[in-house]
Design an enzyme around this catalytic site. Sequence first.
Site, PDB file in Angstrom:
ATOM      1  N   ARG A  18      -5.130   2.083  -3.065  1.00 12.22           N
ATOM      2  CA  ARG A  18      -3.824   1.957  -2.157  1.00 12.22           C
ATOM      3  C   ARG A  18      -3.719   3.424  -1.505  1.00 12.22           C
ATOM      4  NH1 ARG A  18       2.149   0.143  -4.194  1.00 12.22           N
ATOM      5  NH2 ARG A  18       0.861  -1.973  -3.976  1.00 12.22           N
TER       6      ARG A  18
ATOM      7  N   CYS B 262       7.979  -9.925  -1.762  1.00 12.80           N
ATOM      8  CA  CYS B 262       6.914  -9.459  -2.364  1.00 12.80           C
ATOM      9  C   CYS B 262       7.363  -8.342  -3.371  1.00 12.80           C
ATOM     10  CB  CYS B 262       5.920  -8.504  -1.207  1.00 12.80           C
ATOM     11  SG  CYS B 262       6.922  -7.333  -0.366  1.00 12.80           S
TER      12      CYS B 262
ATOM     13  N   HIS C  48      -1.409  -5.394   3.563  1.00  8.27           N
ATOM     14  CA  HIS C  48      -1.534  -5.846   2.328  1.00  8.27           C
ATOM     15  C   HIS C  48      -2.173  -7.071   1.964  1.00  8.27           C
ATOM     16  CE1 HIS C  48      -0.247  -5.053  -1.937  1.00  8.27           C
ATOM     17  NE2 HIS C  48       0.891  -5.095  -1.845  1.00  8.27           N
TER      18      HIS C  48
ATOM     19  N   GLN D 277      -1.587  -9.235  -1.472  1.00  7.31           N
ATOM     20  CA  GLN D 277      -0.286  -9.699  -1.534  1.00  7.31           C
ATOM     21  C   GLN D 277      -0.238 -11.100  -0.752  1.00  7.31           C
ATOM     22  OE1 GLN D 277       2.794  -8.108  -3.058  1.00  7.31           O
ATOM     23  NE2 GLN D 277       3.330 -10.538  -2.922  1.00  7.31           N
TER      24      GLN D 277
ATOM     25  N   ARG E 225       0.127 -12.713  -8.408  1.00  4.34           N
ATOM     26  CA  ARG E 225      -0.879 -11.228  -8.238  1.00  4.34           C
ATOM     27  C   ARG E 225      -1.992 -11.130  -8.957  1.00  4.34           C
ATOM     28  NH1 ARG E 225       0.939  -6.917  -4.870  1.00  4.34           N
ATOM     29  NH2 ARG E 225      -1.089  -6.378  -4.990  1.00  4.34           N
TER      30      ARG E 225
ATOM     31  N   ASP F 299      11.249  -8.438   3.169  1.00  2.25           N
ATOM     32  CA  ASP F 299      10.773  -7.186   2.519  1.00  2.25           C
ATOM     33  C   ASP F 299      11.653  -5.984   2.755  1.00  2.25           C
ATOM     34  OD1 ASP F 299       8.822  -5.340   1.618  1.00  2.25           O
ATOM     35  OD2 ASP F 299       7.436  -5.489   2.878  1.00  2.25           O
TER      36      ASP F 299
HETATM   37  N1   CP Z   1       4.292  -5.953  -3.946  1.00  2.00           N
HETATM   38  C1   CP Z   1       3.493  -4.855  -4.466  1.00  2.00           C
HETATM   39  O1   CP Z   1       2.706  -4.184  -3.919  1.00  2.00           O
HETATM   40  O2   CP Z   1       4.314  -4.187  -5.168  1.00  2.00           O
HETATM   41  P1   CP Z   1       3.857  -2.823  -5.964  1.00  2.00           P
HETATM   42  O3   CP Z   1       3.957  -1.671  -4.915  1.00  2.00           O
HETATM   43  O4   CP Z   1       4.789  -2.503  -7.181  1.00  2.00           O
HETATM   44  O5   CP Z   1       2.243  -2.835  -6.290  1.00  2.00           O
END
Ligand code: CP
Length: 340
Positions: free
Chosen positions: A102, A268, A129, A132, A296, A227
């Site tokens: 990330r 998400c 992402h 996701q 996930r 979101d």
């Molecule tokens: N949706 C998502 O990626 O959540 P986090 O930021 O908690 O990983």
Amino acid sequence: MRHFLDTQDFDQSELLSLMTLIGLLKRADKLGALPPLLAGASLGMIFEEPSTRTRVSFEVAMTKLGGHALYLKPGEIHLGQRENIKDTSQVISRMVDAIEARTLRHQTLLDLAANATVPVINGLTDYNHPTQVVCDVFTMLEHKLPDKELTDLRVVFIGDATNVCASLLMMCTRMGMHFTHVAPPRYQAPEAWQAIGRKNCLLSGGSLTISEDPVAAVREADFIYTDLWWWVGQEAEIPERRAAFMPRYQVNAALFDAAPAHAKMMHCLPASRGVEATDEVLDHPRSIIYDQSENRLHAEKAILVKFIYPRLRKAPSSLKQWHAGQILSFLNDRTLNPTP
Ligand code: CP
């Protein structure tokens, strides 16, 4: 070497096959029958930002599959500071079987992948992402009306053109689904994303709509998705963003009631409850936000298996026994290996 950086790098049949694998692994896991497909494998997890779902799902997925994950938290390794990305990427690649990252900037992820000798998995960047949205479309398949096909589904994303919005637009249009982004003009999906979406639609038969009208957009929605309206680093823009989105683009009971009676609510997460969506819709009987979060875990398992399993060396037991014999006879030979 293939990486998992963007769903655009995979064709529709590959993404559908990934959905099937998610289902197989989820079913096996629920029955306590998950095979240890990644026994002995390690995943390096680089995080430049905090995470709940991505971090926990990848780590637990590796454990459940018999492997191991290292959480390399923000600031813990020399990524781009005191060591260039190439060196970090090359070194970690020599020690693990895959890297999940990330990164704050998408370019950092691309640089990591360009220099890695193991698969790199995108755990979210400022652009997209993909893990996701693979999970999201799998969740939609689980929750769609039984008489609808994947290509019948209408997904309405209401809110800012976030990285999740980018990935969802691309994934849905690639899969032949019908995707609408609803936002005030200034916050709508940029033309570059729309061009990718339109190209996907030409191949898949899906559709892409950009709209300013949330009530009209949700009238035929199967899934309503939202979101955050702002993220870390956008604090100075909060008053302006709040004014642009509130109240028209908030997913609340009035807007949810304008959707068909089967429409499901998705997010998400993390959510700013009471901002982009209210408690009454996030906690509504037709909200599937926690199913989405759980998936996930199942989606990460499938992505990890797909990318790591084929690369693992699987020596026959005769070879394992031969090597064990060599090592043990060395260890037990006090001349070659004196007791320390
Ligand atoms: N949706 C998502 O990626 O959540 P986090 O930021 O908690 O990983």
